[in-house]
Write a protein that holds these residues in place. Structure first.
Motif, PDB file in Angstrom:
ATOM      1  N   SER A 223       9.286   5.881  -5.152  1.00 46.22           N
ATOM      2  CA  SER A 223       7.826   5.850  -5.070  1.00 46.22           C
ATOM      3  C   SER A 223       7.362   5.527  -3.668  1.00 46.22           C
ATOM      4  O   SER A 223       8.084   4.918  -2.865  1.00 46.22           O
ATOM      5  CB  SER A 223       7.258   4.806  -6.039  1.00 46.22           C
ATOM      6  N   TYR A 224       6.134   5.930  -3.396  1.00 50.72           N
ATOM      7  CA  TYR A 224       5.498   5.620  -2.113  1.00 50.72           C
ATOM      8  C   TYR A 224       4.039   5.287  -2.362  1.00 50.72           C
ATOM      9  O   TYR A 224       3.371   5.921  -3.184  1.00 50.72           O
ATOM     10  CB  TYR A 224       5.597   6.801  -1.145  1.00 50.72           C
ATOM     11  N   ASP A 225       3.564   4.268  -1.684  1.00 55.63           N
ATOM     12  CA  ASP A 225       2.143   3.916  -1.728  1.00 55.63           C
ATOM     13  C   ASP A 225       1.781   3.366  -0.361  1.00 55.63           C
ATOM     14  O   ASP A 225       2.409   2.421   0.126  1.00 55.63           O
ATOM     15  CB  ASP A 225       1.886   2.862  -2.813  1.00 55.63           C
ATOM     16  N   SER A 226       0.802   3.962   0.273  1.00 55.80           N
ATOM     17  CA  SER A 226       0.452   3.583   1.645  1.00 55.80           C
ATOM     18  C   SER A 226      -0.346   2.284   1.725  1.00 55.80           C
ATOM     19  O   SER A 226      -0.481   1.694   2.802  1.00 55.80           O
ATOM     20  CB  SER A 226      -0.354   4.714   2.305  1.00 55.80           C
ATOM     21  N   ARG A 227      -0.874   1.833   0.592  1.00 53.00           N
ATOM     22  CA  ARG A 227      -1.682   0.610   0.607  1.00 53.00           C
ATOM     23  C   ARG A 227      -0.824  -0.609   0.923  1.00 53.00           C
ATOM     24  O   ARG A 227       0.330  -0.691   0.537  1.00 53.00           O
ATOM     25  CB  ARG A 227      -2.369   0.410  -0.746  1.00 53.00           C
TER      26      ARG A 227
ATOM     27  N   LEU B 275       8.099   4.655   2.677  1.00 56.20           N
ATOM     28  CA  LEU B 275       7.700   3.308   2.294  1.00 56.20           C
ATOM     29  C   LEU B 275       8.450   2.286   3.143  1.00 56.20           C
ATOM     30  O   LEU B 275       9.653   2.392   3.343  1.00 56.20           O
ATOM     31  CB  LEU B 275       7.986   3.069   0.807  1.00 56.20           C
TER      32      LEU B 275
ATOM     33  N   SER C 253       8.011  -1.870   3.321  1.00 55.04           N
ATOM     34  CA  SER C 253       7.311  -3.095   2.941  1.00 55.04           C
ATOM     35  C   SER C 253       8.163  -4.301   3.320  1.00 55.04           C
ATOM     36  O   SER C 253       9.368  -4.316   3.078  1.00 55.04           O
ATOM     37  CB  SER C 253       7.041  -3.112   1.429  1.00 55.04           C
TER      38      SER C 253
ATOM     39  N   LEU D 200       6.096  -1.600  -3.850  1.00 57.97           N
ATOM     40  CA  LEU D 200       4.755  -1.091  -4.125  1.00 57.97           C
ATOM     41  C   LEU D 200       3.751  -2.245  -4.146  1.00 57.97           C
ATOM     42  O   LEU D 200       4.052  -3.329  -4.650  1.00 57.97           O
ATOM     43  CB  LEU D 200       4.741  -0.357  -5.467  1.00 57.97           C
TER      44      LEU D 200
ATOM     45  N   THR E  94       8.455   2.168 -11.700  1.00 58.94           N
ATOM     46  CA  THR E  94       8.421   3.612 -11.414  1.00 58.94           C
ATOM     47  C   THR E  94       9.164   4.424 -12.471  1.00 58.94           C
ATOM     48  O   THR E  94       8.663   5.433 -12.974  1.00 58.94           O
ATOM     49  CB  THR E  94       9.013   3.888 -10.024  1.00 58.94           C
TER      50      THR E  94
ATOM     51  N   GLU F 211       0.751   4.895 -16.677  1.00 58.79           N
ATOM     52  CA  GLU F 211       0.451   4.282 -15.382  1.00 58.79           C
ATOM     53  C   GLU F 211       1.534   3.308 -14.928  1.00 58.79           C
ATOM     54  O   GLU F 211       2.074   2.542 -15.718  1.00 58.79           O
ATOM     55  CB  GLU F 211      -0.887   3.537 -15.485  1.00 58.79           C
ATOM     56  N   ASN F 212       1.819   3.349 -13.632  1.00 64.32           N
ATOM     57  CA  ASN F 212       2.734   2.385 -13.028  1.00 64.32           C
ATOM     58  C   ASN F 212       1.920   1.167 -12.600  1.00 64.32           C
ATOM     59  O   ASN F 212       1.048   1.264 -11.742  1.00 64.32           O
ATOM     60  CB  ASN F 212       3.439   3.002 -11.823  1.00 64.32           C
TER      61      ASN F 212
ATOM     62  N   HIS G  87       3.140  -1.425 -11.097  1.00 58.22           N
ATOM     63  CA  HIS G  87       3.836  -2.068  -9.970  1.00 58.22           C
ATOM     64  C   HIS G  87       4.370  -3.440 -10.394  1.00 58.22           C
ATOM     65  O   HIS G  87       4.138  -4.457  -9.732  1.00 58.22           O
ATOM     66  CB  HIS G  87       2.898  -2.214  -8.767  1.00 58.22           C
TER      67      HIS G  87
END
Length: 418
Positions: A91-95, A150, A152, A282, A302, A311-312, A314
């Motif tokens: 998974s990838y999330d830019s937030r 990703l 983090s 995430l 994920t 829905e994921n 996280h």
């Protein structure tokens, strides 16, 4: 290990048409403890890497104390034992979440603070019989990096102060354990810890046999008892994996007459299980599991969000030597309020592991319990987690954090008690 080494492994996987994820966990722990009038000190450090490789919908995994070509080859070789699965994805999330109150600089050199807490526990040695005392502090640095971009990284502290004690007199009382945990020393309420130990030891001096002379007796669970009984049963029941495997008593849109709300909230500053991102890197999000009496969501990671097409949230949880599972962070319990203290207080329970986690049925022994007239020797409480949530009368106003629980005391009616 440098960032370049992580990039090297990720680039190597990309050249072989595979995706890679590296979890790097570094932990430093300090402890001062006392047992049988002997004081001990400990410093411990652990540094580990977990490597996931995904290729042709198959998953390979390896872990070790350093990132290397050898670790990569171990992960690749384990692909052969895997099965193709559409849910094997990264998974990838830019937030990015930046959370205050998760790292206390004092834990880098915490020994003086830890000694102070041991001395504070010693101050009540004339009132309780200590079996052991512990003061623990440290910090964890976590980094997650994968082929999708990703990246983090976070540093978080942890502190736990506690003791186990009992009453030695005409008879030996049950072992009572009390603890305070936080991410900051300034949030440790040592006076609360000391007062609870003295109060509960005093209660166990006057224990009597429980006799159920009433048809309905209300039970008031302390935050500790909520953490020991409700949290394990609820956590198992509200994961997306349990839903997918049909191993939960809960269904989406279940209605609870109590109008209770339960929220998984990793974003509350200072609390023990707060975090900036989950075990897959995430960004942490607040999830309303039960809202005003309606079951709204299951917690997921994920893999299971893809598997169940939901829905994921996280909610991935793991260490470097394991694949991502699903777990809660801080569980916030809210609902109607109660003010009277008419009922039986339950503070410690035993036997939760014997519960049927698929159905939610439980039968546990409460070895620390009392009412306005004093303590009880032992009480057996039986019921079902769904019924318990449905029969909650309300919560007290003294909201505190206890491990994964952030709540007032919880009053429940209609449980079987003997």
């Amino acid at each position: 290990m440098s960032k370049e080494d992580l990039d090297y492994i990720i680039n190597k996987a990309s050249k072989e048409n595979a995706e890679a994820e590296i979890l790097h966990v570094k932990i430093k722990v300090y402890e001062v403890s006392k047992e049988k009038n002997e004081q001990h000190g400990m410093a411990y450090e652990e540094d580990g890497y977990g490597l996931r490789i995904i290729k042709n919908k198959k998953l390979g995994f390896s872990y070790g104390n350093k990132i290397s070509d050898e670790l990569y080859e171990l992960a690749v070789s384990s692909l052969a034992a895997g099965k193709e699965d559409e849910a094997n994805i990264l998974s990838y999330d830019s937030r990015k979440v930046k959370l205050e109150g998760i790292f206390d600089e004092s834990v880098v050199n915490p020994i003086d603070n830890l000694k102070y807490y041991i001395e504070s526990l010693d101050s009540i040695s004339d009132k309780v019989n200590f079996i052991n005392q512990r003061a623990v502090a440290g910090y964890t640095t976590i980094e997650v990096k994968n082929s999708l971009g990703l990246d983090s990284k976070s540093k978080t502290s942890f502190i736990w102060i506690g003791g186990v004690a009992n009453y030695l007199g005409d008879e030996v009382g049950p072992e009572i354990y009390e603890g305070e945990s936080s991410k900051f020393f300034k949030k440790i309420n040592i006076d609360n810890l000391l007062n609870n130990l003295v109060l509960k030891i005093d209660i166990t001096k006057r224990r009597r046999k429980f006799e159920n002379n009433k048809k309905n007796i209300d039970i008031i669970f302390t935050q500790k008892a909520i953490n020991e009984l409700v949290v394990p049963l609820l956590t198992n029941g509200i994961t997306l994996e349990s839903y997918y495997r049909n191993r939960t008593p809960f269904k989406l849109n279940d209605i609870f007459d109590s109008k209770i709300s339960v929220t998984d909230d990793p974003l509350i500053p200072y609390l023990p299980w707060s975090r900036e991102f989950d075990g897959e890197g995430l960004p942490s999000i607040r999830t309303e599991i039960i809202k005003n009496g309606t079951l709204m969501k299951y917690l997921s990671n994920t893999y299971w969000s893809k598997k169940a097409n939901m829905e994921n949230t996280h909610s991935a949880f793991r260490s470097f030597n394991s694949l991502p599972g699903i777990s809660t962070s801080n569980l916030v319990f809210e609902g109607k309020s109660f003010k009277d203290d008419d009922g039986i207080y339950i503070d410690q329970v035993q036997g939760v592991h014997t519960s049927n986690f698929d159905t939610g049925d439980f039968s546990v022994s409460a070895n620390v319990s009392w009412d306005k007239d004093g303590g009880f020797r032992e009480i057996i409480i039986s019921g079902n987690i769904k019924d318990l949530l449905n029969k909650i009368i309300g919560f007290s106003s003294d909201v505190i954090s206890y491990d994964k629980v952030y709540s007032g005391k919880m009053k429940v009616s209609g449980l079987s008690i003997a």
